[in-house]
Write a protein that holds these residues in place. Sequence first.
Motif, PDB file in Angstrom:
ATOM      1  N   TRP A  97       0.726  -1.159   0.075  1.00  0.00           N
ATOM      2  CA  TRP A  97       0.212   0.244  -0.375  1.00  0.00           C
ATOM      3  C   TRP A  97       1.001   0.902   0.175  1.00  0.00           C
ATOM      4  CZ3 TRP A  97      -0.481   4.277   3.398  1.00  0.00           C
ATOM      5  CH2 TRP A  97      -2.209   4.692   3.109  1.00  0.00           C
ATOM      6  N   HIS A  98       1.432   1.540   0.774  1.00  0.00           N
ATOM      7  CA  HIS A  98       2.379   2.754   0.505  1.00  0.00           C
ATOM      8  C   HIS A  98       3.560   2.663  -0.153  1.00  0.00           C
ATOM      9  CE1 HIS A  98       5.138   5.816   2.385  1.00  0.00           C
ATOM     10  NE2 HIS A  98       6.409   5.111   2.193  1.00  0.00           N
ATOM     11  N   GLU A  99       4.008   1.993  -1.389  1.00  0.00           N
ATOM     12  CA  GLU A  99       4.682   1.613  -2.400  1.00  0.00           C
ATOM     13  C   GLU A  99       3.593   2.150  -3.551  1.00  0.00           C
ATOM     14  OE1 GLU A  99       6.051  -2.291  -3.106  1.00  0.00           O
ATOM     15  OE2 GLU A  99       7.734  -1.598  -1.804  1.00  0.00           O
ATOM     16  N   GLN A 100       2.430   1.590  -3.016  1.00  0.00           N
ATOM     17  CA  GLN A 100       1.328   1.778  -4.508  1.00  0.00           C
ATOM     18  C   GLN A 100       1.207   2.898  -4.189  1.00  0.00           C
ATOM     19  OE1 GLN A 100      -2.577   0.025  -4.040  1.00  0.00           O
ATOM     20  NE2 GLN A 100      -2.753   1.214  -6.323  1.00  0.00           N
ATOM     21  N   SER A 111       2.799   6.186  -3.231  1.00  0.00           N
ATOM     22  CA  SER A 111       3.914   6.553  -2.564  1.00  0.00           C
ATOM     23  C   SER A 111       4.018   6.609  -4.255  1.00  0.00           C
ATOM     24  CB  SER A 111       5.149   6.060  -1.862  1.00  0.00           C
ATOM     25  OG  SER A 111       5.271   6.469  -0.695  1.00  0.00           O
ATOM     26  N   ALA A 112       4.501   5.657  -5.297  1.00  0.00           N
ATOM     27  CA  ALA A 112       4.067   5.846  -6.565  1.00  0.00           C
ATOM     28  C   ALA A 112       3.689   7.031  -7.068  1.00  0.00           C
ATOM     29  CB  ALA A 112       4.705   3.890  -7.431  1.00  0.00           C
ATOM     30  N   THR A 113       2.427   6.714  -6.964  1.00  0.00           N
ATOM     31  CA  THR A 113       1.110   7.415  -7.169  1.00  0.00           C
ATOM     32  C   THR A 113       1.308   9.143  -7.095  1.00  0.00           C
ATOM     33  OG1 THR A 113      -0.533   7.087  -5.997  1.00  0.00           O
ATOM     34  CG2 THR A 113      -0.521   5.787  -7.637  1.00  0.00           C
ATOM     35  N   GLY A 114       1.504   9.314  -5.883  1.00  0.00           N
ATOM     36  CA  GLY A 114       1.457  10.464  -4.834  1.00  0.00           C
ATOM     37  C   GLY A 114       0.575  11.116  -4.502  1.00  0.00           C
ATOM     38  N   ALA A 115      -0.759   9.877  -4.040  1.00  0.00           N
ATOM     39  CA  ALA A 115      -1.818  10.388  -3.792  1.00  0.00           C
ATOM     40  C   ALA A 115      -1.650  10.381  -2.810  1.00  0.00           C
ATOM     41  CB  ALA A 115      -2.517   8.323  -3.701  1.00  0.00           C
ATOM     42  N   PRO A 116      -2.535  10.808  -2.057  1.00  0.00           N
ATOM     43  CA  PRO A 116      -2.866  11.916  -0.900  1.00  0.00           C
ATOM     44  C   PRO A 116      -3.104  10.112  -0.006  1.00  0.00           C
ATOM     45  CG  PRO A 116      -4.570  12.451  -1.733  1.00  0.00           C
ATOM     46  CD  PRO A 116      -4.245  12.234  -2.952  1.00  0.00           C
ATOM     47  N   GLN A 117      -1.971  10.807   1.511  1.00  0.00           N
ATOM     48  CA  GLN A 117      -2.430   9.107   2.536  1.00  0.00           C
ATOM     49  C   GLN A 117      -3.446   9.904   3.077  1.00  0.00           C
ATOM     50  OE1 GLN A 117       1.333   6.908   3.287  1.00  0.00           O
ATOM     51  NE2 GLN A 117       1.822   7.322   1.623  1.00  0.00           N
ATOM     52  N   PRO A 118      -4.107   8.926   4.099  1.00  0.00           N
ATOM     53  CA  PRO A 118      -5.182   9.398   5.176  1.00  0.00           C
ATOM     54  C   PRO A 118      -4.464   9.718   5.942  1.00  0.00           C
ATOM     55  CG  PRO A 118      -5.876   7.176   3.917  1.00  0.00           C
ATOM     56  CD  PRO A 118      -4.131   7.507   3.985  1.00  0.00           C
ATOM     57  N   VAL A 119      -5.103  11.078   6.603  1.00  0.00           N
ATOM     58  CA  VAL A 119      -4.529  11.037   8.536  1.00  0.00           C
ATOM     59  C   VAL A 119      -4.818  10.285   9.273  1.00  0.00           C
ATOM     60  CG1 VAL A 119      -4.269  13.083   9.885  1.00  0.00           C
ATOM     61  CG2 VAL A 119      -4.030  13.127   7.817  1.00  0.00           C
ATOM     62  N   THR A 120      -3.949   9.617  10.078  1.00  0.00           N
ATOM     63  CA  THR A 120      -4.305   8.929  11.587  1.00  0.00           C
ATOM     64  C   THR A 120      -4.423   9.961  12.617  1.00  0.00           C
ATOM     65  OG1 THR A 120      -2.594   8.544  11.854  1.00  0.00           O
ATOM     66  CG2 THR A 120      -3.604   6.457  10.078  1.00  0.00           C
ATOM     67  N   ALA A 121      -5.388   9.706  13.375  1.00  0.00           N
ATOM     68  CA  ALA A 121      -5.466  10.151  14.980  1.00  0.00           C
ATOM     69  C   ALA A 121      -4.733   9.279  15.761  1.00  0.00           C
ATOM     70  CB  ALA A 121      -6.840  10.849  14.784  1.00  0.00           C
TER      71      ALA A 121
END
Length: 138
Positions: free
Chosen positions: A123-126, A128-138
């Motif tokens: 998931w992280h590689e996918q 990071s490669a697309t530059g998609a924003p990652q959800p923020v965890t709280a």
Amino acid sequence: MFVAFRFTCCLCRKNIPLARDVIALDDERQRRYPNMRGTLACERCVIDYGWNCGFVDGHVAAPEDEVDSWSHHLERGTHRAPMQCHPRSGLLQGAEAYLRSVATRKGADPEFAAMLRTVTQEWHEQHSATGAPQPVTA
């Protein structure tokens, strides 16, 4: 070490309160609601986004006898159980830190921990490669 986490409902995208159950949804829900982000929902949305089953083109049958939209949920539980059973949805819905902590927890089942590490790494590689924003965890 315990990692506190919150994640959002796949339908309304609001945080699911820790005191409430989470419901894992099946492929028919995804077909009917293509804007879902993941498959873990709050009970309110499962009730609000209900329907009476009609076998229309493309219908994905429920695993057991089918009555209505309630036939299309896979399981229900506290935050941790559905998250661990459906880690890809958990990652989409904001629980990356929690899943990584489970994967590295002392005494964790080695096969389960390896699966979680693989899923989170992919998931992280996918993302990071697309530059998609990652959800923020709280």
